[in-house]
Scaffold this active site. Sequence first.
Site, PDB file in Angstrom:
ATOM      1  N   SER A 150      10.988 -34.332   1.753  1.00  0.00           N
ATOM      2  CA  SER A 150      10.554 -33.203   2.598  1.00  0.00           C
ATOM      3  C   SER A 150       9.962 -33.729   3.896  1.00  0.00           C
ATOM      4  O   SER A 150       9.398 -34.829   3.922  1.00  0.00           O
ATOM      5  CB  SER A 150       9.469 -32.391   1.872  1.00  0.00           C
ATOM      6  N   TYR A 152       1.617 -32.115  -3.160  1.00  0.00           N
ATOM      7  CA  TYR A 152       3.006 -32.000  -2.698  1.00  0.00           C
ATOM      8  C   TYR A 152       3.267 -32.952  -1.538  1.00  0.00           C
ATOM      9  O   TYR A 152       4.250 -33.700  -1.532  1.00  0.00           O
ATOM     10  CB  TYR A 152       3.293 -30.548  -2.274  1.00  0.00           C
TER      11      TYR A 152
HETATM   12  N1  LIG Z   1      12.970 -24.892   0.635  1.00  0.00           N
HETATM   13  C1  LIG Z   1      12.406 -25.706   1.518  1.00  0.00           C
HETATM   14  O1  LIG Z   1      12.087 -25.304   2.650  1.00  0.00           O
HETATM   15  C2  LIG Z   1      12.170 -27.155   1.161  1.00  0.00           C
HETATM   16  C3  LIG Z   1      11.718 -28.003   2.183  1.00  0.00           C
HETATM   17  C4  LIG Z   1      11.527 -29.348   1.900  1.00  0.00           C
HETATM   18  C5  LIG Z   1      11.804 -29.844   0.654  1.00  0.00           C
HETATM   19  N2  LIG Z   1      12.234 -29.005  -0.341  1.00  0.00           N
HETATM   20  C6  LIG Z   1      12.542 -29.595  -1.644  1.00  0.00           C
HETATM   21  O2  LIG Z   1      13.816 -29.176  -2.083  1.00  0.00           O
HETATM   22  C7  LIG Z   1      13.855 -29.179  -3.506  1.00  0.00           C
HETATM   23  C8  LIG Z   1      14.372 -27.830  -3.981  1.00  0.00           C
HETATM   24  O3  LIG Z   1      13.459 -26.826  -3.580  1.00  0.00           O
HETATM   25  P1  LIG Z   1      13.845 -25.308  -3.324  1.00  0.00           P
HETATM   26  O4  LIG Z   1      13.157 -24.876  -2.100  1.00  0.00           O
HETATM   27  O5  LIG Z   1      15.301 -25.109  -3.476  1.00  0.00           O
HETATM   28  O6  LIG Z   1      13.051 -24.654  -4.555  1.00  0.00           O
HETATM   29  P2  LIG Z   1      13.435 -23.569  -5.642  1.00  0.00           P
HETATM   30  O7  LIG Z   1      14.228 -22.460  -5.064  1.00  0.00           O
HETATM   31  O8  LIG Z   1      12.150 -23.254  -6.327  1.00  0.00           O
HETATM   32  O9  LIG Z   1      14.400 -24.363  -6.643  1.00  0.00           O
HETATM   33  C9  LIG Z   1      13.880 -25.325  -7.523  1.00  0.00           C
HETATM   34  C10 LIG Z   1      14.947 -25.675  -8.541  1.00  0.00           C
HETATM   35  O10 LIG Z   1      14.419 -26.653  -9.435  1.00  0.00           O
HETATM   36  C11 LIG Z   1      14.432 -26.135 -10.781  1.00  0.00           C
HETATM   37  N3  LIG Z   1      13.267 -26.651 -11.487  1.00  0.00           N
HETATM   38  C12 LIG Z   1      11.970 -26.475 -11.153  1.00  0.00           C
HETATM   39  N4  LIG Z   1      11.174 -27.070 -12.057  1.00  0.00           N
HETATM   40  C13 LIG Z   1      11.993 -27.642 -12.987  1.00  0.00           C
HETATM   41  C14 LIG Z   1      11.768 -28.378 -14.168  1.00  0.00           C
HETATM   42  N5  LIG Z   1      10.530 -28.670 -14.600  1.00  0.00           N
HETATM   43  N6  LIG Z   1      12.838 -28.802 -14.876  1.00  0.00           N
HETATM   44  C15 LIG Z   1      14.101 -28.507 -14.471  1.00  0.00           C
HETATM   45  N7  LIG Z   1      14.373 -27.811 -13.349  1.00  0.00           N
HETATM   46  C16 LIG Z   1      13.325 -27.379 -12.631  1.00  0.00           C
HETATM   47  C17 LIG Z   1      14.430 -24.622 -10.597  1.00  0.00           C
HETATM   48  O11 LIG Z   1      14.922 -23.902 -11.708  1.00  0.00           O
HETATM   49  P3  LIG Z   1      13.918 -23.336 -12.869  1.00  0.00           P
HETATM   50  O12 LIG Z   1      12.760 -22.687 -12.181  1.00  0.00           O
HETATM   51  O13 LIG Z   1      14.762 -22.386 -13.663  1.00  0.00           O
HETATM   52  O14 LIG Z   1      13.516 -24.524 -13.672  1.00  0.00           O
HETATM   53  C18 LIG Z   1      15.371 -24.489  -9.412  1.00  0.00           C
HETATM   54  O15 LIG Z   1      16.706 -24.665  -9.810  1.00  0.00           O
HETATM   55  C19 LIG Z   1      12.445 -29.513  -3.971  1.00  0.00           C
HETATM   56  O16 LIG Z   1      12.331 -30.884  -4.288  1.00  0.00           O
HETATM   57  C20 LIG Z   1      11.594 -29.190  -2.763  1.00  0.00           C
HETATM   58  O17 LIG Z   1      10.386 -29.914  -2.731  1.00  0.00           O
HETATM   59  C21 LIG Z   1      12.415 -27.673  -0.112  1.00  0.00           C
END
Ligand SMILES: NC(=O)c1ccc[n+]([C@@H]2O[C@H](COP(=O)([O-])OP(=O)(O)OC[C@H]3O[C@@H](n4cnc5c(N)ncnc54)[C@H](OP(=O)(O)O)[C@@H]3O)[C@@H](O)[C@H]2O)c1
Length: 268
Positions: free
Chosen positions: A149, A163
Amino acid sequence: MNLEDLFSLKGRVALVTGGSRGIGRMIVEGFLAAGIERVYITARKEDELNATADELGEKVIGIQGDISTLEGCDQLVAAICDKEDRLDILVNNAGAAWGADYTEFPEAGWDKVMDLNVKTPFFLTQKLHTLLTAAASADRPAKVINITSVDGQRVNPWETYSYQASKAALIHLTRRMAARLVKDHIYVSSIAPGAFPSNMNRVARDMEDESAKGIPSKRVGDAFDMGGSAVYLASRAGDYTIGETLTVDGGIVNAHLPTHFADPAGGR
Ligand SMILES: NC(=O)c1ccc[n+]([C@@H]2O[C@H](COP(=O)([O-])OP(=O)(O)OC[C@H]3O[C@@H](n4cnc5c(N)ncnc54)[C@H](OP(=O)(O)O)[C@@H]3O)[C@@H](O)[C@H]2O)c1
């Protein structure tokens, strides 16, 4: 040089943790566009996982489970080993965040985030080493892509202490693991996303226009930005990019003028 071959993922098998929605799903969509053979996706919520797998078609296979513990990682590895004898691409994407006032920040919010965001990518990659090695060669290296991130690259004002520390840790761990795994023809890199609409980033999802104001390119990220970056690193095109963090953020980290410098005549 043939553009299609350069970015093709034909004949490759991938695992994208947290592929049921958000950034993980965007990466899966990119891999499908690049002709991947099969993609395994994981998540805890089975309904959402199965709905995504159904929607994206028969190349996408869901494996339900919680990978925040080593037992959960073992179960996932056993399920993959049942179906595959090699793994070309691992995307460590599943992540969690926690925000709380500094004086009240709880241990649970530290451990949950550090476990899933740092410990899991390390041990899941370690446990998949045999399968990754089986796919890897000097001509066609296996790839590990850690989703980090911009919050690990610069300080952000939100009180998400664990985080921000977890993402900085994963950026450095990416380099250290890359240095070890390069000799096995397993190339480790990372993508540092900026603001992408998702459950985790509800501001980017529900207040897109407001979010866009603070981004130099004046928009939040989408599936083309994320899918394109992941395809680049996973394919032949990215074979010389090792240990690197690719920042995909519309310029937040590298093209952002601090307000006190924004006016060239400022202060004079
Ligand atoms: N969106 C942004 O702006 C952003 C920016 C920088 C970095 N990121 C990074 O991108 C990645 C994805 O984030 P996102 O924004 O797409 O979040 P999200 O929509 O909350 O998706 C998270 C995914 O991970 C799964 N997950 C969460 N906890 C888990 C666990 N304990 N075991 C197995 N699966 C799990 C969730 O499914 P379940 O809840 O069903 O388990 C979901 O598929 C993360 O590493 C986040 O830090 C996101």
